[in-house]
Design a protein around this motif. Structure first.
Motif, mmCIF file in Angstrom:
data_model
loop_
_atom_site.group_PDB
_atom_site.id
_atom_site.type_symbol
_atom_site.label_atom_id
_atom_site.label_comp_id
_atom_site.label_asym_id
_atom_site.label_seq_id
_atom_site.Cartn_x
_atom_site.Cartn_y
_atom_site.Cartn_z
ATOM 1 N N ALA A 68 -1.419 20.715 93.173
ATOM 2 C CA ALA A 68 -2.048 21.797 93.947
ATOM 3 C C ALA A 68 -3.134 22.494 93.126
ATOM 4 O O ALA A 68 -4.202 22.823 93.635
ATOM 5 C CB ALA A 68 -0.989 22.801 94.393
ATOM 6 N N LYS A 69 -2.876 22.698 91.828
ATOM 7 C CA LYS A 69 -3.823 23.441 90.982
ATOM 8 C C LYS A 69 -4.967 22.583 90.453
ATOM 9 O O LYS A 69 -5.969 23.104 89.998
ATOM 10 C CB LYS A 69 -3.088 24.019 89.757
ATOM 11 C CG LYS A 69 -2.332 25.293 90.027
ATOM 12 C CD LYS A 69 -1.713 25.834 88.745
ATOM 13 C CE LYS A 69 -2.690 26.193 87.658
ATOM 14 N NZ LYS A 69 -3.110 27.584 87.567
ATOM 15 N N GLY A 70 -4.769 21.246 90.484
ATOM 16 C CA GLY A 70 -5.720 20.378 89.798
ATOM 17 C C GLY A 70 -5.645 20.625 88.300
ATOM 18 O O GLY A 70 -6.640 20.630 87.587
ATOM 19 N N PRO A 156 2.851 28.537 86.616
ATOM 20 C CA PRO A 156 1.556 28.909 86.049
ATOM 21 C C PRO A 156 0.918 29.942 86.946
ATOM 22 O O PRO A 156 1.422 30.219 88.039
ATOM 23 C CB PRO A 156 0.772 27.596 86.107
ATOM 24 C CG PRO A 156 1.320 26.905 87.315
ATOM 25 C CD PRO A 156 2.778 27.303 87.409
ATOM 26 N N SER A 157 -0.177 30.531 86.506
ATOM 27 C CA SER A 157 -0.908 31.448 87.375
ATOM 28 C C SER A 157 -1.320 30.690 88.648
ATOM 29 O O SER A 157 -1.688 29.517 88.587
ATOM 30 C CB SER A 157 -2.132 31.984 86.644
ATOM 31 O OG SER A 157 -2.876 30.920 86.068
ATOM 32 N N ALA A 158 -1.238 31.387 89.791
ATOM 33 C CA ALA A 158 -1.440 30.722 91.087
ATOM 34 C C ALA A 158 -2.914 30.696 91.472
ATOM 35 O O ALA A 158 -3.321 31.278 92.475
ATOM 36 C CB ALA A 158 -0.596 31.415 92.155
ATOM 37 N N ASN A 159 -3.709 30.005 90.660
ATOM 38 C CA ASN A 159 -5.130 29.817 90.949
ATOM 39 C C ASN A 159 -5.455 28.339 90.772
ATOM 40 O O ASN A 159 -4.753 27.632 90.052
ATOM 41 C CB ASN A 159 -5.987 30.635 89.971
ATOM 42 C CG ASN A 159 -5.624 30.355 88.527
ATOM 43 O OD1 ASN A 159 -4.683 30.944 87.987
ATOM 44 N ND2 ASN A 159 -6.325 29.419 87.906
ATOM 45 N N ILE A 160 -6.538 27.894 91.426
ATOM 46 C CA ILE A 160 -7.050 26.562 91.144
ATOM 47 C C ILE A 160 -7.443 26.540 89.674
ATOM 48 O O ILE A 160 -8.008 27.505 89.158
ATOM 49 C CB ILE A 160 -8.288 26.252 92.039
ATOM 50 C CG1 ILE A 160 -7.900 26.247 93.532
ATOM 51 C CG2 ILE A 160 -8.976 24.968 91.629
ATOM 52 C CD1 ILE A 160 -7.026 25.104 93.975
ATOM 53 N N PRO A 164 -10.638 32.347 88.196
ATOM 54 C CA PRO A 164 -9.995 33.590 87.758
ATOM 55 C C PRO A 164 -8.560 33.669 88.269
ATOM 56 O O PRO A 164 -8.268 33.219 89.379
ATOM 57 C CB PRO A 164 -10.861 34.686 88.400
ATOM 58 C CG PRO A 164 -12.178 34.043 88.669
ATOM 59 C CD PRO A 164 -11.879 32.610 88.968
ATOM 60 N N SER A 165 -7.686 34.254 87.477
ATOM 61 C CA SER A 165 -6.270 34.338 87.863
ATOM 62 C C SER A 165 -6.109 35.268 89.068
ATOM 63 O O SER A 165 -6.932 36.147 89.295
ATOM 64 C CB SER A 165 -5.447 34.834 86.686
ATOM 65 O OG SER A 165 -5.574 33.915 85.623
ATOM 66 N N PRO A 166 -5.035 35.067 89.834
ATOM 67 C CA PRO A 166 -4.832 35.856 91.049
ATOM 68 C C PRO A 166 -3.993 37.102 90.783
ATOM 69 O O PRO A 166 -2.912 37.025 90.219
ATOM 70 C CB PRO A 166 -4.042 34.886 91.934
ATOM 71 C CG PRO A 166 -3.264 34.056 90.950
ATOM 72 C CD PRO A 166 -4.040 34.005 89.678
ATOM 73 N N VAL A 193 -3.453 40.999 83.531
ATOM 74 C CA VAL A 193 -3.714 39.829 82.680
ATOM 75 C C VAL A 193 -2.368 39.179 82.356
ATOM 76 O O VAL A 193 -1.328 39.833 82.428
ATOM 77 C CB VAL A 193 -4.473 40.159 81.367
ATOM 78 C CG1 VAL A 193 -5.895 40.580 81.664
ATOM 79 C CG2 VAL A 193 -3.739 41.221 80.562
ATOM 80 N N GLU A 194 -2.411 37.901 81.996
ATOM 81 C CA GLU A 194 -1.179 37.141 81.808
ATOM 82 C C GLU A 194 -0.375 37.622 80.596
ATOM 83 O O GLU A 194 -0.855 38.392 79.768
ATOM 84 C CB GLU A 194 -1.501 35.650 81.625
ATOM 85 C CG GLU A 194 -2.144 34.993 82.822
ATOM 86 C CD GLU A 194 -3.654 35.140 82.857
ATOM 87 O OE1 GLU A 194 -4.209 36.026 82.156
ATOM 88 O OE2 GLU A 194 -4.285 34.371 83.591
ATOM 89 N N SER A 195 0.816 37.043 80.498
ATOM 90 C CA SER A 195 1.715 37.393 79.396
ATOM 91 C C SER A 195 1.136 36.949 78.054
ATOM 92 O O SER A 195 0.333 36.021 77.972
ATOM 93 C CB SER A 195 3.071 36.717 79.609
ATOM 94 O OG SER A 195 2.926 35.312 79.597
ATOM 95 N N ARG A 259 -11.869 25.232 80.165
ATOM 96 C CA ARG A 259 -12.617 26.255 80.892
ATOM 97 C C ARG A 259 -11.596 27.052 81.697
ATOM 98 O O ARG A 259 -10.676 26.503 82.267
ATOM 99 C CB ARG A 259 -13.608 25.559 81.829
ATOM 100 C CG ARG A 259 -14.359 26.500 82.750
ATOM 101 C CD ARG A 259 -15.205 25.673 83.729
ATOM 102 N NE ARG A 259 -15.767 26.544 84.753
ATOM 103 C CZ ARG A 259 -15.173 26.815 85.894
ATOM 104 N NH1 ARG A 259 -13.996 26.309 86.176
ATOM 105 N NH2 ARG A 259 -15.741 27.601 86.780
ATOM 106 N N HIS A 260 -11.779 28.350 81.725
ATOM 107 C CA HIS A 260 -10.714 29.193 82.249
ATOM 108 C C HIS A 260 -11.276 30.438 82.919
ATOM 109 O O HIS A 260 -12.294 30.957 82.499
ATOM 110 C CB HIS A 260 -9.845 29.666 81.083
ATOM 111 C CG HIS A 260 -8.482 29.086 81.111
ATOM 112 N ND1 HIS A 260 -8.121 28.016 80.348
ATOM 113 C CD2 HIS A 260 -7.394 29.423 81.825
ATOM 114 C CE1 HIS A 260 -6.844 27.741 80.572
ATOM 115 N NE2 HIS A 260 -6.382 28.577 81.468
ATOM 116 N N TYR A 261 -10.578 30.924 83.880
ATOM 117 C CA TYR A 261 -10.789 32.258 84.456
ATOM 118 C C TYR A 261 -12.192 32.461 85.051
ATOM 119 O O TYR A 261 -12.610 33.586 85.286
ATOM 120 C CB TYR A 261 -10.561 33.358 83.395
ATOM 121 C CG TYR A 261 -9.374 33.134 82.487
ATOM 122 C CD1 TYR A 261 -8.069 33.215 82.991
ATOM 123 C CD2 TYR A 261 -9.533 32.851 81.132
ATOM 124 C CE1 TYR A 261 -6.970 33.024 82.161
ATOM 125 C CE2 TYR A 261 -8.436 32.651 80.301
ATOM 126 C CZ TYR A 261 -7.164 32.745 80.819
ATOM 127 O OH TYR A 261 -6.092 32.561 79.994
HETATM 128 MG MG MG Z 1 -3.471 30.309 84.091
#
Ligand code: MG
Ligand code: TXA
Length: 375
Positions: A68-70, A156-160, A164-166, A193-195, A259-261
């Protein structure tokens, strides 16, 4: 497979007042738990960001997350638990003294710890590593869901992957409409922001990813066994070390190399260490790039300076308040929503103001540098 993605809103009062029994008996939580035990994915809020959860012990379920996230197959997932007994079911060997005191101080909360894993945790969950990342979130809805499902949840964070994280249910829907069955909507995530991901296996405590629990807070508990890489790199020139520190200081967490966020719109960082040249820098940008549609994410203090100078050169451009520099928690909680919001406005460029890396500011700047373009 396409899903008719449902969003189930949960009464915020139940979450705020931590009405655990009512949350556990909530029909949407029950449905979510059923889906999870059938090996499906469900998105749910945590205090940091929304997670895309699945049964951490079921490799087919975990593979659905990656699909789902790729998400690249070599980026391991964090396993979420609701009570300490679940930790002992997952990890191999005894809990170290330092692990024990970090858990006592920061769980439930935005701290993820790395442990040697037991065999039954599938390689899919940990991307083939013999370690597992575990955290106990403090969000009442997340805890209720884990308890009802009675499973450790890989999430994981629920983003593609790369986006950017959701921090709101709508962000999850934007990314996963049709590709997951259910989103539990618990309102905006308070931390934003994440843990913090911390390796406690060696004789040093090492931050692999800065996050919701700051370096300073950790250090107060761990004392002198803390790995202080930042101080060492500060010997280099100021800017150089800052970039190095934020971009490359956390190489061991496999996910940190991607690459992130990032929004689709190019994101640029306005660096101004002492916060005394920012207004001039913004003015310069507007003069160099006339005709461009720009979005600015600026601190309350900067916006105030601009207003005091009564210059209207920002007229016609989009300006969003990121929060106060003296309150980095506020900035953290708004960051990802602002990046997503501006990304929908068909801008040519987004500019974001850099803040101090003290406290949660370290995590904020880590995300900004990773999301942004550095020329
Ligand atoms: Mg993440
Ligand atoms: O706040 C959070 O941690 C959120 C919410 C949903 O709990 N989750 C999250 O997951 O941020 P994710 O997948 O977006 O980031 C997990 C990070 C990645 O950088 C990954 O490489 C690292 O944790 N990680 C996971 N397992 C690891 C392991 N065994 N060793 C080292 N790093 C690990």
């Amino acid at each position: 497979m396409t899903y008719n993605t449902r969003v189930e809103k949960i009464d915020h009062k139940l979450i705020k007042k931590k009405q655990m029994e009512m949350l556990k008996n909530h029909p949407a939580v029950q449905q979510a738990a059923d889906l999870l035990s059938q090996g499906e994915t469900v998105a749910f809020p945590t205090e940091t960001v929304y997670g895309l959860g699945a049964d951490a012990t079921n490799k087919k379920a975990v593979n659905r997350i990656y699909k789902a996230k790729g998400r690249p197959a070599d980026n391991p997932l964090i396993v979420h638990i609701a009570h300490i007994e679940q930790l002992y079911q997952i990890i191999a060997g005894d809990l170290s003294e330092i692990g024990d005191s970090l858990i006592k101080n920061f769980w439930p909360g935005p701290l993820t710890l790395i442990f040697p894993k037991k065999e039954f945790i599938p390689a899919e969950t940990t991307a083939g590593l013999d370690t597992v990342a575990v955290r106990m979130p403090s969000h009442a809805l997340a805890l209720a869901l884990i308890e009802v499902a009675n499973l450790p949840l890989a999430a994981p964070s629920a983003n593609i992957s790369g986006a950017p994280s959701p921090t709101r249910a709508i962000h999850v829907l934007d990314d996963f409409k049709g590709s997951i069955p259910l989103i539990l909507d618990g309102g905006p995530c308070p931390v934003g922001v994440e843990s913090t991901v911390v390796d406690i296996r060696g004789d040093k405590v090492e931050i692999l990813r800065p996050g919701g629990i700051s370096r300073e807070e950790l250090q107060r508990v761990t004392g002198n066994i803390f790995e202080e890489k930042i101080e060492k790199s500060e010997i280099d020139s100021e800017i150089d070390s800052k970039e190095k520190k934020i971009k490359n200081e956390y190489p061991i967490s496999p996910g940190m190399k991607y690459r992130h966020y990032s929004p689709q719109t190019p994101l640029y960082i306005i660096d101004d260490d002492n916060h005394n040249k920012i207004v001039g820098k913004i003015k310069g940008l507007l003069q160099s790039y006339t005709g461009m549609k720009m979005g600015f994410i600026l601190s309350q203090e900067t916006i105030q300076k601009i207003n005091e100078l009564k210059m209207n050169y920002l007229k016609g451009q989009t300006v969003k308040k990121m929060g106060a520099r003296k309150n980095p928690e506020e900035i953290a909680s708004r960051l990802f929503n602002l990046l997503r919001e501006l990304d929908k406005m068909n801008l040519d460029r987004i500019y974001i103001e850099a803040i101090s890396t003290r406290g949660i500011g370290e995590a904020v700047m880590n995300r900004i540098y990773k999301a942004g373009i550095t020329e």
